[in-house]
Design a protein around this motif. Structure first.
Motif, mmCIF file in Angstrom:
data_model
loop_
_atom_site.group_PDB
_atom_site.id
_atom_site.type_symbol
_atom_site.label_atom_id
_atom_site.label_comp_id
_atom_site.label_asym_id
_atom_site.label_seq_id
_atom_site.Cartn_x
_atom_site.Cartn_y
_atom_site.Cartn_z
ATOM 1 N N HIS A 53 0.849 -1.205 0.000
ATOM 2 C CA HIS A 53 0.000 0.000 0.000
ATOM 3 C C HIS A 53 0.875 1.243 0.000
ATOM 4 O O HIS A 53 1.615 1.498 0.947
ATOM 5 N N ARG A 54 0.807 2.003 -1.098
ATOM 6 C CA ARG A 54 1.580 3.243 -1.220
ATOM 7 C C ARG A 54 0.661 4.303 -1.837
ATOM 8 O O ARG A 54 0.050 4.078 -2.887
ATOM 9 N N LEU A 55 0.590 5.451 -1.210
ATOM 10 C CA LEU A 55 -0.287 6.511 -1.695
ATOM 11 C C LEU A 55 0.280 7.863 -1.326
ATOM 12 O O LEU A 55 0.700 8.085 -0.185
ATOM 13 N N ILE A 56 0.304 8.756 -2.313
ATOM 14 C CA ILE A 56 0.683 10.154 -2.107
ATOM 15 C C ILE A 56 -0.514 11.006 -2.476
ATOM 16 O O ILE A 56 -1.176 10.746 -3.482
ATOM 17 N N TRP A 57 -0.812 12.008 -1.668
ATOM 18 C CA TRP A 57 -1.863 12.943 -2.058
ATOM 19 C C TRP A 57 -1.344 14.376 -1.936
ATOM 20 O O TRP A 57 -0.523 14.705 -1.081
ATOM 21 N N LEU A 84 -8.047 27.881 -8.001
ATOM 22 C CA LEU A 84 -8.720 26.585 -8.067
ATOM 23 C C LEU A 84 -8.059 25.627 -7.086
ATOM 24 O O LEU A 84 -6.834 25.631 -6.904
ATOM 25 N N LEU A 85 -8.874 24.783 -6.456
ATOM 26 C CA LEU A 85 -8.354 23.698 -5.629
ATOM 27 C C LEU A 85 -8.309 22.442 -6.486
ATOM 28 O O LEU A 85 -9.331 21.997 -7.014
ATOM 29 N N VAL A 86 -7.125 21.872 -6.635
ATOM 30 C CA VAL A 86 -6.923 20.662 -7.426
ATOM 31 C C VAL A 86 -6.348 19.586 -6.511
ATOM 32 O O VAL A 86 -5.340 19.807 -5.837
ATOM 33 N N GLU A 87 -7.004 18.422 -6.482
ATOM 34 C CA GLU A 87 -6.572 17.311 -5.637
ATOM 35 C C GLU A 87 -5.898 16.241 -6.489
ATOM 36 O O GLU A 87 -6.380 15.919 -7.573
ATOM 37 N N VAL A 88 -4.797 15.696 -5.968
ATOM 38 C CA VAL A 88 -4.032 14.660 -6.666
ATOM 39 C C VAL A 88 -3.904 13.445 -5.764
ATOM 40 O O VAL A 88 -3.591 13.566 -4.580
ATOM 41 N N GLU A 89 -4.158 12.266 -6.342
ATOM 42 C CA GLU A 89 -3.832 10.994 -5.686
ATOM 43 C C GLU A 89 -2.894 10.233 -6.607
ATOM 44 O O GLU A 89 -3.225 9.994 -7.773
ATOM 45 N N LEU A 90 -1.730 9.852 -6.084
ATOM 46 C CA LEU A 90 -0.695 9.188 -6.874
ATOM 47 C C LEU A 90 -0.290 7.895 -6.184
ATOM 48 O O LEU A 90 0.091 7.910 -5.009
ATOM 49 N N VAL A 91 -0.400 6.782 -6.897
ATOM 50 C CA VAL A 91 0.115 5.497 -6.421
ATOM 51 C C VAL A 91 1.485 5.316 -7.071
ATOM 52 O O VAL A 91 1.581 4.965 -8.254
ATOM 53 N N PRO A 92 2.566 5.572 -6.337
ATOM 54 C CA PRO A 92 3.888 5.623 -6.968
ATOM 55 C C PRO A 92 4.460 4.246 -7.266
ATOM 56 O O PRO A 92 4.129 3.251 -6.611
ATOM 57 N N LEU A 93 5.349 4.213 -8.257
ATOM 58 C CA LEU A 93 6.057 2.987 -8.595
ATOM 59 C C LEU A 93 7.154 2.674 -7.580
ATOM 60 O O LEU A 93 7.529 1.517 -7.398
ATOM 61 N N THR A 94 7.664 3.706 -6.936
ATOM 62 C CA THR A 94 8.722 3.568 -5.942
ATOM 63 C C THR A 94 8.121 3.773 -4.554
ATOM 64 O O THR A 94 6.902 3.866 -4.402
ATOM 65 N N SER A 95 8.968 3.866 -3.538
ATOM 66 C CA SER A 95 8.469 4.226 -2.216
ATOM 67 C C SER A 95 7.940 5.650 -2.251
ATOM 68 O O SER A 95 8.312 6.458 -3.124
ATOM 69 N N GLU A 145 1.072 7.791 2.550
ATOM 70 C CA GLU A 145 0.874 6.587 3.346
ATOM 71 C C GLU A 145 1.691 5.461 2.722
ATOM 72 O O GLU A 145 1.755 5.344 1.497
ATOM 73 N N GLU A 146 2.279 4.646 3.574
ATOM 74 C CA GLU A 146 3.017 3.483 3.082
ATOM 75 C C GLU A 146 2.956 2.409 4.156
ATOM 76 O O GLU A 146 3.475 2.592 5.263
ATOM 77 N N PHE A 179 -4.009 6.802 10.904
ATOM 78 C CA PHE A 179 -2.578 7.071 10.860
ATOM 79 C C PHE A 179 -1.837 5.908 11.507
ATOM 80 O O PHE A 179 -2.443 5.025 12.123
ATOM 81 N N TYR A 180 -0.523 5.915 11.354
ATOM 82 C CA TYR A 180 0.327 4.936 12.023
ATOM 83 C C TYR A 180 1.478 5.681 12.669
ATOM 84 O O TYR A 180 1.716 6.861 12.387
ATOM 85 N N SER A 181 2.198 5.003 13.530
ATOM 86 C CA SER A 181 3.293 5.638 14.246
ATOM 87 C C SER A 181 4.437 5.964 13.298
ATOM 88 O O SER A 181 4.903 5.107 12.548
ATOM 89 N N ALA A 182 4.888 7.207 13.342
ATOM 90 C CA ALA A 182 6.029 7.616 12.522
ATOM 91 C C ALA A 182 7.333 7.038 13.047
ATOM 92 O O ALA A 182 8.365 7.118 12.385
ATOM 93 N N ASN A 183 7.301 6.432 14.230
ATOM 94 C CA ASN A 183 8.517 5.867 14.815
ATOM 95 C C ASN A 183 8.853 4.487 14.262
ATOM 96 O O ASN A 183 9.912 3.954 14.571
#
Length: 204
Positions: A6-10, A54-65, A108-109, A146-150
């Motif tokens: 699961h990898r997602l950038i917004w 304008l408000l523009v929203e992006v969701e990107l499922v990246p090929l890398t981390s 998120e990863e 969310f998850y722990s950043a630690n």
């Protein structure tokens, strides 16, 4: 380290453009990001606080981390590891499109997506936190995941959720294993109408 499934950038972008330019903008931004993975770009129309943008929203499922992808896009985390976003400076630098004035970033990863999203109605299990707050069996609305950043290994991250129990006005924190869905959703924030959406796969 293997890539997490699961990898997602917004990104939220604030763009200097008229509403009639939405379709062209979403296509242009999607084309810029498509080499990095599967991307969906949605124009939400004039931003309510600044209608000239304008408000523009992006969701990107990246090929890398997610971290490598954001670095490739020219972004860097702050000393705490948070992504502070981007704001156009006086030197005329460009991010994704010349009309972009500012951006906020999130990612998120993990091994799996969050089991609940904002607006899901859940019931709280019998657990120490629920007993302490007298919430065993109570229904609640999820307000964030969310998850722990630690935990540096994405495959070991475990989801947690802020929920608002019925009849209360404060958020409580529970592990995903301490909650169960009831099959209903509620609207937390009313979304503005979608003006135009473009989705592109890598390289298309």
């Amino acid at each position: 380290m293997p890539l997490a499934p699961h990898r997602l950038i917004w990104l939220n972008l604030w763009v200097e453009a008229g509403n009639e330019e939405s379709a062209d903008l979403t296509r242009a931004i999607a084309a810029t990001l498509s080499p990095y993975g599967r991307v969906t770009v949605t124009s939400r129309g004039p931003y309510w606080r600044t209608p000239a943008l304008l408000l523009v929203e992006v969701e990107l499922v990246p090929l890398t981390s997610t971290t490598d992808c954001l670095h490739d896009l020219g972004l860097d985390p702050d000393p705490d590891g948070d992504w502070p976003g981007w704001e156009r400076s006086q030197n005329g630098d460009v991010f994704l499109h010349p009309a972009v004035r500012g951006a906020t970033v999130g990612e998120e990863e993990a091994s799996v997506p969050p089991p609940f999203t904002s607006g899901d109605v859940v019931v709280i299990h019998d657990c120490p936190a629920a007993r302490e707050e007298d919430l065993v069996g109570a229904e609640a609305v999820v307000h964030g995941s969310f998850y722990s950043a630690n935990e540096p290994d994405p495959l070991k991250r475990e989801w947690r959720h802020h929920v608002m129990p019925e009849g209360r006005d404060t958020l409580e924190l529970f592990e995903s294993t301490e909650l169960s869905p009831v099959g209903r959703r509620v609207v937390i924030h009313q979304e503005p109408p979608v003006v135009h959406t473009t989705t592109l796969e890598q390289g298309k």
